[in-house]
Design a protein around this motif. Structure first.
Motif, short mmCIF file in Angstrom:
data_model
loop_
_atom_site.label_atom_id
_atom_site.label_comp_id
_atom_site.label_asym_id
_atom_site.label_seq_id
_atom_site.Cartn_x
_atom_site.Cartn_y
_atom_site.Cartn_z
N GLU A 57 0.76 -1.11 -0.06
CA GLU A 57 0.02 0.12 -0.10
C GLU A 57 0.85 1.20 0.18
N LEU A 58 2.04 1.29 0.38
CA LEU A 58 2.83 2.26 0.34
C LEU A 58 3.63 2.35 -0.59
N PRO A 59 3.72 3.41 -1.35
CA PRO A 59 4.55 3.38 -2.76
C PRO A 59 5.80 3.15 -2.45
N ALA A 60 6.52 2.15 -3.34
CA ALA A 60 7.95 1.50 -3.10
C ALA A 60 9.04 2.63 -3.17
N ASP A 61 8.97 3.65 -3.80
CA ASP A 61 10.02 4.62 -4.19
C ASP A 61 9.85 5.90 -3.12
N GLU A 62 8.62 5.81 -2.22
CA GLU A 62 8.47 6.95 -1.06
C GLU A 62 8.71 6.48 0.25
N VAL A 370 13.12 11.86 -13.47
CA VAL A 370 12.16 11.10 -12.99
C VAL A 370 11.74 11.39 -11.42
N ARG A 371 10.28 11.65 -11.29
CA ARG A 371 9.86 12.22 -9.91
C ARG A 371 9.22 10.82 -9.22
N THR A 372 9.57 11.03 -8.12
CA THR A 372 9.05 9.72 -7.24
C THR A 372 8.57 10.64 -6.04
#
Length: 431
Positions: A57-62, A370-372
């Motif tokens: 559920e939590l974005p992998a790159d954030e 690239v924006r994460t």
């Protein structure tokens, strides 16, 4: 731990936590009412169920998710059983922290600790870190003990509700609790001198005149995130040469959000069927690993083996990867000085750029941002010397067209492999 706080960023980098990322650390003590023992009669413990949800559920790159479990959990259940319980979360990027050597460094590095009535959770609160409870057994605690007051007042995690909104809100609204800080030490920073004085008084021996010094916390061995579970990737082209990338590891449901979606799969995924569905296939390794061959050869083999894949990416280090597109172009992606995301995310951004009809020439001229989340990473794109040499010694590029896709799959690649379309949503199966 207080003495080690100036080195917090080093501990975070050790765990692969980049700029703009939040480190979520889960902790369970050894108890039938702990986070790993509160399942009651049905045996449905919270931690094994919670960890895969956090990693998906939590974005992998954030976000980076890690767990530290009491040593008795490892000894009581056995390392094999513990790793089996946490296997799905591990394949989605979970870091398991050594409970004897490295838990203090992880605690200093954390943005949020999800725990129970154990001492590690209390130490997190004493450090001023946000500590929330996934299990809170008041009945087993002395009502007058400081830990009981902490359990009564600390925020709770609602495990029945979506997790990301709770995590973000709690972090943004966090105000350190004074109670744990005060009860852990009324003289922070003086423990070494005061404890040594007390010990020598108890022994009836003269205290040395030299200063009481602490052994510094060592830097743990690096543990970057490694995700072999399928990644659902949302991409959105922004103004200029910029692509926003949001990746979810093994999500139970289709992720919500604006943008186009594709499937990225590690070559070592547990389910090989995912490779036949993936738009991007990647792996990590040394560029001179003789078992895999040079990156150019490996990427050519992957595209030849999986005709519906649009792009293959060989991650050669923490800041670079080599990618091959369906038309045979071989490109090296190199992160700029401030870029520190997973290079596989850069590969997904390249795929989104080409899928939208943008050109390779523009990438070579200007690179790509690239924006994460809220963090921008500039990536330099260069043409790579092609080393894809098959067994007969002649060079061979992957075919420019693909056969008819299997039933139920997107036709994204069937209408022109060198210009894959954006906007598709590949079917998802289990990890």
């Amino acid at each position: 731990m207080l003495a080690a706080r100036p080195y917090r960023d080093r501990f975070r980098r050790t765990l692969g936590v980049g700029r703009g990322q939040r480190l979520v650390l889960l902790n369970s003590t050894w108890s039938s009412q702990s986070l790993l023992g509160d399942g009651g009669d049905d045996g449905d413990d919270s931690l094994p169920a919670l960890l895969p949800r956090l990693t998906s559920e939590l974005p992998a790159d954030e976000y980076r998710v890690a767990a530290v479990l009491h040593p008795n959990i490892w000894h009581g259940h056995g390392p094999g059983q513990v790793r089996a319980w946490l296997d799905r979360a591990r394949r989605s990027g979970l870091a398991l922290i050594d409970p004897l050597e490295d838990w203090r460094q992880a605690l200093v590095a954390a943005d949020l600790v999800i725990g129970d009535h154990g001492s590690v959770t209390y130490y997190a609160a004493a450090l001023g870190t946000l500590a929330i409870l996934g299990a809170a057994p008041l009945e087993s605690l002395d009502p007058d003990a400081p830990i009981a007051d902490f359990v009564r007042t600390a925020p709770r995690l609602d495990t029945r509700s979506p997790l990301r909104g709770q995590v973000d809100t709690l972090i943004e609204d966090h105000t350190p609790q004074p109670g744990p800080m005060h009860f852990t030490s009324s003289v922070p920073g003086e423990s070494a001198a005061r404890l040594r004085r007390t010990f020598y008084e108890l022994m009836g021996a003269p205290e040395p005149s030299r200063p009481a010094l602490l052994v510094p916390l060592p830097l743990p061995a690096p543990e970057p995130a490694r995700r072999t579970a399928p990644l659902r990737v949302l991409t959105r082209l922004r103004a200029g040469a910029e692509v926003a990338v949001t990746r979810y590891a093994d999500p139970v449901r289709e992720p919500a959000g604006a943008g186009d979606a594709h499937l990225a799969a590690h070559e070592d995924t547990r389910d090989p069927g995912q490779l036949d569905l993936a738009d991007v296939i990647f792996r990590d390794g040394s560029p001179d690993d003789a078992r895999l061959g040079p990156p150019g050869r490996w990427t050519a083999e992957v595209l030849a083996r999986h005709p519906h894949c649009a792009l293959a990416a060989y991650v050669t280090g923490h800041a670079s990867c080599v990618v091959r597109t369906r038309d045979g172009s071989l490109l090296r992606l190199t992160a700029g000085a401030e870029a520190d995301a997973d290079p596989a995310a850069y590969a997904s951004a390249i795929h989104a750029w080409l899928a939208a009809g943008r050109t390779r020439a523009a990438l070579l001229a200007d690179g790509l941002t690239v924006r994460t989340g809220s963090t921008a990473h500039h990536v330099v794109v260069t043409a790579e010397v092609d080393d894809a040499v098959p067994g007969d010694g002649t060079r061979q590029a992957p075919p420019a067209t693909s056969p008819t896709p299997p039933a139920g799959r997107s036709t994204a690649h069937a209408d022109g492999a060198d210009a894959p379309r954006a906007g598709r949503r590949s079917p998802r199966t289990g990890s």
